[in-house]
Design an enzyme around this catalytic site. Structure first.
Site, short mmCIF file in Angstrom:
data_model
loop_
_atom_site.label_atom_id
_atom_site.label_comp_id
_atom_site.label_asym_id
_atom_site.label_seq_id
_atom_site.Cartn_x
_atom_site.Cartn_y
_atom_site.Cartn_z
N MET A 174 81.02 -4.96 -111.93
CA MET A 174 80.28 -4.19 -112.92
C MET A 174 79.87 -5.14 -114.03
O MET A 174 80.38 -5.11 -115.15
CB MET A 174 81.16 -3.03 -113.43
N ASP A 182 88.30 -4.20 -110.13
CA ASP A 182 87.15 -3.91 -111.00
C ASP A 182 86.92 -5.07 -111.95
O ASP A 182 87.77 -5.38 -112.79
CB ASP A 182 87.39 -2.62 -111.79
N MET A 203 84.65 -6.31 -114.95
CA MET A 203 83.75 -5.78 -115.98
C MET A 203 83.52 -6.84 -117.05
O MET A 203 84.46 -7.55 -117.43
CB MET A 203 84.34 -4.52 -116.62
N MET A 239 79.28 5.74 -107.10
CA MET A 239 80.14 6.05 -108.24
C MET A 239 80.19 7.55 -108.46
O MET A 239 79.15 8.21 -108.52
CB MET A 239 79.62 5.36 -109.50
N HIS A 268 91.45 -2.73 -104.63
CA HIS A 268 90.17 -2.65 -105.33
C HIS A 268 90.30 -3.32 -106.70
O HIS A 268 91.17 -2.98 -107.49
CB HIS A 268 89.76 -1.19 -105.50
N ASP A 301 84.14 5.93 -105.70
CA ASP A 301 84.93 5.36 -106.78
C ASP A 301 84.77 6.21 -108.03
O ASP A 301 83.68 6.34 -108.57
CB ASP A 301 84.45 3.92 -107.05
N HIS A 337 84.63 -5.16 -107.08
CA HIS A 337 83.53 -4.34 -107.58
C HIS A 337 83.02 -4.96 -108.87
O HIS A 337 83.69 -4.89 -109.91
CB HIS A 337 84.04 -2.91 -107.80
N SER A 344 93.04 1.05 -106.99
CA SER A 344 92.39 0.25 -108.02
C SER A 344 93.42 -0.32 -108.99
O SER A 344 94.18 0.43 -109.61
CB SER A 344 91.38 1.10 -108.80
#
Length: 226
Positions: free
Chosen positions: A66, A33, A35, A135, A31, A173, A64, A8
């Site tokens: 979020m 993230d 957000m 998660m 990966h 994750d 991913h 990540s």
């Protein structure tokens, strides 16, 4: 595909993302993230950074999301270069439609569940997906402690996948490390997101290899004696 490791970049140096991607050249995925400071209380990066990283990284990007309103935004991440796009079912209004749009654009479609979200209500949707992300911390921040309470859900998810004869990956994750990865692999996970366990190591590539070996040994069992 067997065991896959997805470092990540949330714990990487954002000022040198291309170099940080190169530091884990043996990883299966990178990966990312995303957000929005709405769905989760943190703000990271978005489409322009993903597009730039997709051009610089040799590994495929595992994005991913979020974020709120992933129905609207998820297809754009495929267009930006992501090879896998994960949306949170808690934020998605039309998960089947969104999964189909991701697949139609040529990426793998994945659905993420927070620790307290059960898998069972989504059993009928599993054929629409390529991966389930479970998660093992509350989404929003890296470096959190692994939640053992999710292990039974990993097993139940694997049982549902087997029941329907699906080729569906289970990604974990949150808090993945040398101390936790074996339990997740034994429970049925096969894709592992690791942040600080990789990027805080002196040799990130060696950390990736070590995590992969631990997970592989956990599902293969002890070596047979001659």
């Amino acid at each position: 595909m067997g065991i896959q490791i997805a470092p990540s970049i949330l714990t990487a140096d954002f000022a040198h993302l291309a170099d940080e991607a190169a530091a884990v050249s043996n990883a299966d995925w990178l990966h990312v993230d995303v957000m929005d400071n709405h769905f989760v209380p943190n703000l990271t990066l978005g489409l322009p950074i993903v597009e730039s990283l997709a051009k610089a990284a040799e590994q495929p990007l595992d994005c991913h999301l979020m974020i709120e309103d992933p129905d609207r935004w998820a297809p754009g991440y495929v267009e930006a270069g992501a090879s896998s796009v994960t949306f949170h079912v808690e934020a998605c209004r039309a998960p089947i439609r969104t999964a189909r749009e991701i697949r139609a654009k040529g990426a793998r479609a994945a659905m993420a569940l927070k620790p307290a979200t059960p898998i069972e209500p989504y059993e009928d949707m599993l054929p629409e997906l390529d991966m389930i992300l479970l998660m093992t911390v509350e989404p929003g921040f890296g470096g959190q402690k692994f939640l053992d309470v999710v292990l039974p859900k990993i097993r139940r998810t694997r049982d549902l996948i087997t029941k329907h004869g699906l080729d569906l990956w289970i990604e974990i994750d949150g808090g993945v490390s040398a101390e936790t990865i074996e339990r997740c692999a034994e429970a049925g996970a096969d894709v592992f997101v690791a942040g600080s366990a990789v990027y805080s190591a002196d040799n990130p590539n060696a950390a990736v290899d070590h995590l992969r070996a631990l997970a592989q040994a956990a599902i293969s069992g002890p070596p047979t004696q001659p």
